[in-house]
Scaffold this motif. Structure first.
Motif, short mmCIF file in Angstrom:
data_model
loop_
_atom_site.label_atom_id
_atom_site.label_comp_id
_atom_site.label_asym_id
_atom_site.label_seq_id
_atom_site.Cartn_x
_atom_site.Cartn_y
_atom_site.Cartn_z
N MET A 92 -2.72 15.62 86.90
CA MET A 92 -2.07 14.89 85.81
C MET A 92 -3.02 13.85 85.20
SD MET A 92 0.56 15.05 84.06
CE MET A 92 1.16 16.34 85.14
N ILE A 93 -3.99 13.38 86.01
CA ILE A 93 -5.01 12.47 85.47
C ILE A 93 -5.77 13.18 84.36
CG2 ILE A 93 -7.04 11.07 86.00
CD1 ILE A 93 -6.19 11.00 88.87
N LEU A 94 -6.06 14.47 84.58
CA LEU A 94 -6.83 15.23 83.60
C LEU A 94 -6.03 15.39 82.30
CD1 LEU A 94 -8.20 18.04 85.97
CD2 LEU A 94 -9.22 15.83 85.45
N VAL A 95 -4.73 15.63 82.43
CA VAL A 95 -3.90 15.81 81.23
C VAL A 95 -3.83 14.52 80.43
CG1 VAL A 95 -1.67 16.59 80.37
CG2 VAL A 95 -2.53 17.51 82.50
N ARG A 96 -3.55 13.41 81.12
CA ARG A 96 -3.45 12.13 80.42
C ARG A 96 -4.82 11.70 79.88
NH1 ARG A 96 1.35 11.31 78.35
NH2 ARG A 96 2.96 10.56 79.78
N ALA A 97 -5.88 12.01 80.62
CA ALA A 97 -7.22 11.67 80.13
C ALA A 97 -7.55 12.44 78.86
CB ALA A 97 -8.27 11.94 81.20
N LEU A 98 -7.08 13.68 78.78
CA LEU A 98 -7.28 14.48 77.57
C LEU A 98 -6.55 13.83 76.39
CD1 LEU A 98 -8.50 17.01 76.33
CD2 LEU A 98 -6.47 18.28 77.05
N GLN A 99 -5.32 13.36 76.64
CA GLN A 99 -4.58 12.65 75.60
C GLN A 99 -5.29 11.35 75.21
OE1 GLN A 99 -0.63 12.41 77.49
NE2 GLN A 99 0.16 13.61 75.79
N ALA A 100 -5.81 10.64 76.22
CA ALA A 100 -6.53 9.39 75.95
C ALA A 100 -7.75 9.64 75.09
CB ALA A 100 -6.94 8.72 77.27
N ASN A 101 -8.47 10.74 75.35
CA ASN A 101 -9.66 11.06 74.57
C ASN A 101 -9.30 11.43 73.13
OD1 ASN A 101 -11.79 10.65 76.44
ND2 ASN A 101 -11.23 12.54 77.49
N ILE A 102 -8.13 12.09 72.94
CA ILE A 102 -7.68 12.42 71.59
C ILE A 102 -7.39 11.14 70.81
CG2 ILE A 102 -5.81 13.48 70.25
CD1 ILE A 102 -5.61 15.61 72.46
N GLN A 103 -6.69 10.19 71.45
CA GLN A 103 -6.38 8.93 70.78
C GLN A 103 -7.65 8.08 70.59
OE1 GLN A 103 -3.37 8.31 69.44
NE2 GLN A 103 -2.98 10.41 70.15
N PHE A 104 -8.56 8.18 71.53
CA PHE A 104 -9.86 7.50 71.42
C PHE A 104 -10.59 7.99 70.17
CE2 PHE A 104 -14.45 7.83 72.38
CZ PHE A 104 -14.76 6.50 72.60
N LEU A 105 -10.58 9.32 69.96
CA LEU A 105 -11.22 9.90 68.78
C LEU A 105 -10.56 9.38 67.51
CD1 LEU A 105 -13.17 11.93 67.47
CD2 LEU A 105 -11.42 13.70 67.80
N GLY A 106 -9.23 9.32 67.51
CA GLY A 106 -8.51 8.84 66.33
C GLY A 106 -8.87 7.41 65.97
N ARG A 107 -8.93 6.52 66.95
CA ARG A 107 -9.24 5.12 66.68
C ARG A 107 -10.68 4.94 66.24
NH1 ARG A 107 -6.61 1.02 70.93
NH2 ARG A 107 -7.29 -0.40 69.26
N ILE A 108 -11.58 5.76 66.81
CA ILE A 108 -12.98 5.70 66.39
C ILE A 108 -13.11 6.15 64.94
CG2 ILE A 108 -15.26 6.73 66.72
CD1 ILE A 108 -14.64 4.61 68.76
N LEU A 109 -12.44 7.25 64.59
CA LEU A 109 -12.48 7.75 63.21
C LEU A 109 -11.88 6.73 62.26
CD1 LEU A 109 -11.44 11.51 63.65
CD2 LEU A 109 -13.71 10.61 63.12
N ASN A 110 -10.80 6.07 62.68
CA ASN A 110 -10.16 5.07 61.82
C ASN A 110 -11.08 3.89 61.56
OD1 ASN A 110 -7.80 3.76 60.52
ND2 ASN A 110 -7.96 2.35 62.25
#
Length: 489
Positions: free
Chosen positions: A295-313
């Protein structure tokens, strides 16, 4: 020449913690584990030099509890790079693109470990550079830049160097615990971080009038130091959802109970020793067979998606509205909004006025989160079982090598494997999906200390497994002959 021959000179020379020669006494294992835990707490309190703390903001936000780091400290990245590298390796291994036999080939084991360390280093760079240089997540302190005479860019380089060192330190701390201690470093760090939040959520004291912890708040309510609203509706809302935190307490206790119960639900396959008459045992296939670590891997994947969004913003002058809309650094619309997990009651309880979001948008977001967590939990659980030697084939080989067999079946690895295939794949998928569902429900209802549902789930399960491992270590300490059966020698 294959990729293994070309990469071996580099991967085989990656720095590593030496494995112990022979048996490590239980007390020494506890000593190493306790020492690393103390070092972890110390490093989370070592602040980054050169950061303007007043304007910094946490890029990971609600994911912080499962990434086991501390905002503004040397351990800014936490276990994020380790987990992201594990995701990449599991996907590559699941697609059989690596061609590594980590079960039987010592050379491939060394290459795998070296490749993992190399990927962690890459992830430290890929995560740390945007965090420092793109946006205002870790802004440079202009006073420090002026006093050192190195300019803003120089201070940012210094900040990146510090978090890179922290990322490498936590990698080797994890390896020390795995080889010399009890359990895993990743699990230990998650327990440490979440436990801090839980204790704070229960006992933090700011004076009776402004008590924030559960128990101080209720002392304030009982003694009259905290005034309650007269309206019955507002009173119930305050007690259950507001300062009273009764719903958060019920959710926390419920998660504890469900996880402990699920850990105890198992199918036990009887075993008997092929040569020692009367020697019998059982191989347990637990409902949460793959543990909650996938489950760490699943949440980390979500965290990386949101990380990408904030970096792009932060780096894109005009991000398209369909991709993402941000207000005060928080996503409020677009694709990244729908992909953002539900983190608390304020994300979905529109009927209580906790959010102004459209109910249809909330429903879509909840549905996507449920599908992502349930399907992702099942998929990563399968990958986890196959890459950690818990699959039917590896388990059959371990039973065969220990001298055990299944009564009524021929003593043959293929036969044992067929029996294991009746249980392990199905239980792995069901357990992974169940953990994903529990994580979403815990997040939606809220927990004590504002711990994320996934963080609480991980902490309870890891602590339970740590207890089992300690009990097993004590048993083997009392009966040294059992170490050969468990493969600890």
């Amino acid at each position: 020449m294959g990729w293994k021959d070309a990469a071996e000179p580099v991967l085989a020379r990656m720095p590593a913690v030496a494995r112990p020669e022979g048996h490590v006494p239980f007390r020494r294992k506890l000593g190493w584990t306790g020492g690393i835990l103390v070092l972890y707490f110390f490093l989370t309190n070592v602040t980054l030099f050169g950061v303007d703390a007043a304007t910094a903001n946490d890029l990971f936000g609600q994911f912080r509890s499962i990434l086991a780091g501390q905002q503004g400290s040397v351990l800014q990245l936490g276990i994020g790079p380790i987990v992201t590298a594990s995701i990449v390796l599991q996907l590559l291994g699941g697609a059989d693109l690596l061609g590594l036999d980590t079960d039987n080939n010592p050379r491939d084991q060394i290459l795998y470990q070296g490749l993992q360390k190399l990927l962690v280093g890459v992830m430290i760079v890929l995560t740390g550079l945007p965090m420092v240089f793109a946006g205002n997540f870790l802004p440079a302190d202009q006073a420090v830049a002026a006093s050192l005479g190195i300019g803003t860019l120089g201070v940012k380089g210094l900040i990146f160097a510090q978090i890179a060192v922290g990322g490498v330190l936590i990698l080797f701390m994890d390896e020390i615990v795995s080889k010399w201690g009890v359990g895993s470093g990743v699990g230990l760090f998650i327990i440490a971080g979440v436990s801090q939040q839980l204790v704070g959520g229960l006992f933090s004291w700011e004076g009776l009038g402004g008590a924030s912890g559960f128990f101080p708040t209720w002392i304030g309510i009982v003694t009259g130091a905290i005034e309650l609203p007269a309206s019955p509706t507002d009173l119930l809302s305050t007690i259950f959802l507001g300062q009273g935190q009764l719903l958060a307490l019920v959710t926390t206790v419920l998660i504890f109970g469900i996880v402990v119960y699920a850990e105890s639900v198992r199918v036990e396959i009887p075993l008997s020793h092929a040569r020692v008459k009367g020697a019998r045992g059982r191989f347990p296939v637990k409902l949460i067979y793959a543990s909650v670590l996938p489950m760490i891997l699943v949440r980390a994947l979500q965290a990386n998606i949101q990380f990408l969004g904030r970096i792009l913003n932060n780096s894109w002058a005009a991000m398209p509205a369909w991709l993402g809309q941000y207000t005060s650094g928080q996503v409020t619309g677009g694709l990244f909004y729908y992909l953002a997990p539900i983190q608390s009651r304020s994300d979905w309880m529109w009927f209580l006025g906790l959010t102004s979001a459209d109910p249809l948008d909330i429903a879509i977001r909840v549905l996507i989160d449920l599908v992502f967590m349930i399907v992702g939990g099942a998929v990563f659980a399968i990958f986890w079982v196959e890459t950690t030697g818990m699959g039917p084939e590896s388990t059959a080989r371990q039973i065969q090598n220990s001298g055990m067999q299944i009564p009524g079946f021929r003593r043959n690895p293929q036969v044992i494997e067929k029996v294991m295939e009746r249980y392990i794949p199905q239980v792995t998928v069901i357990g992974g999906a169940l953990v994903g569902l529990l994580a979403v429900m815990a997040n939606m209802l809220g927990t004590i200390g504002a711990v994320s549902g996934t963080g609480l789930l991980l902490t309870v399960s890891i602590t339970y497994k740590l207890y089992e491992e300690i009990a097993e270590e004590q048993l083997m300490e009392m009966h040294p002959m059992m170490r050969n059966m468990f493969g600890s020698e």
